[in-house]
Design an enzyme around this catalytic site. Sequence first.
Site: not given
Length: 444
Positions: A304, A183, A377
């Site tokens: 995600e 990330s 995610h």
Amino acid sequence: MWDVTTPSGRWRGRVVGDVVVHRGIRYARADRFGAPRRIEMSPGPVDATAPHPMAPQLPPRLEAVMGSPLPLAQDEDCLALTVTAPEGAEPGSLPVMVWLHGGAYVSGGGEWNLYDASILVRQTGIVVVSINYRLGALGYLRAPGISAGNHGLLDQITALEWVQDNIAEFGGDPRRVTVAGQSAGAQSIAALLGIERTRPLFSRAILQSAPLGLGFHSPEKAERVGEVFLGHLDADVRRAAVADILVAQGAAARALAGPAGLNSAPPFLPVSGIDPLPDADLWRRNVAARARDVQVVIGCTDDEMKAFYGNHPVFSAVRAVPLAGPAVVSAAERLVQRRVFDDASFALADLLADAGADVFCYRVRKLHPDNPFGACHCIELPLLFGDPDAWRNSPMLRGIPADRIEPLGRRTRDYWGEFVRDGRIDSAPWHRHASGVRDVFALP
């Protein structure tokens, strides 16, 4: 106890099974809005068995997806790292992975229990270094006369320089360093690839779920964010209490998110054209210029945006609309994922491959068909850092038996370990990326 003497001092760590962990090693100090300064050599043995305070922060926004890390102290004096290495490693003998945590540049810490590297080190035989760096306004505020911005990036570079100078005594080979992150940590690595100062610091990179489509802030946009933040702070930011800074930071994030909080982009980002990050054109040239000397793994998860939209009140309300609701939300998730994650990751992969880098692209698929978060995610993090106790209550793993996660994680750790050691992945039919090709290797 296990003592290691390095150019920066003598550090007393702890043996945990067959790995040695040195926690809370300070690599730099910094005044508020000042550049990091390397620590002078410590005169005597320093206890390195307890975590150092992490950067000041509010609760992570994806806690409802990832689960809650064990609480750690917070302090502006947060520039520290943890080294996890196999017991008895010969000096300078093992490849090194430096981990840059995610958290939208406002949360996270290298010493979170969620990132405990013991299982990864035990399985792969590599050395793992996890770092803290400054976050939020204290790390990325741009305000003329107060803060230039990019202090968090400078912290990361300083930590990598510490690794070059000190990691051999822990068993790591400074000539074989892979920088890895997820990330915001992965987006930071994209920035580092285009910074000339980092060329001697690493030769391999792993970018997991980098939100590259957000880009970096221009100086002008960063200053506008700074103005919003300062407008919510009823004090001089140079002397304000950290608690007040965090309150103003949260208020600014809500204001910048717009109506109903639909804009979930991080308010604080690296700033192009501000030291150490060059402007966009020079960044691209620098990335291409070093491409023949680097190997890169880059990829995303299938879903995600489910981490961001799964519990969002607006999208939850739309999802509840009969028939059309779920389809509308799914279309929005796919659209944003493509813009923020997929297309930009392939664009970086193409840039690197065109310039001669060895690039490997992947995609993380669902671990279990019934979990509502899908391959969201952060879903790959418990595969890489597989401590079952740390991840036991993670909502995104709910309903997935531990005996299913373990073999999936073992395979993922094997791939990452192989890449860190050799700069390639030959144990699977994982082909090098060719520019314009959108084939990916499926994980786990």
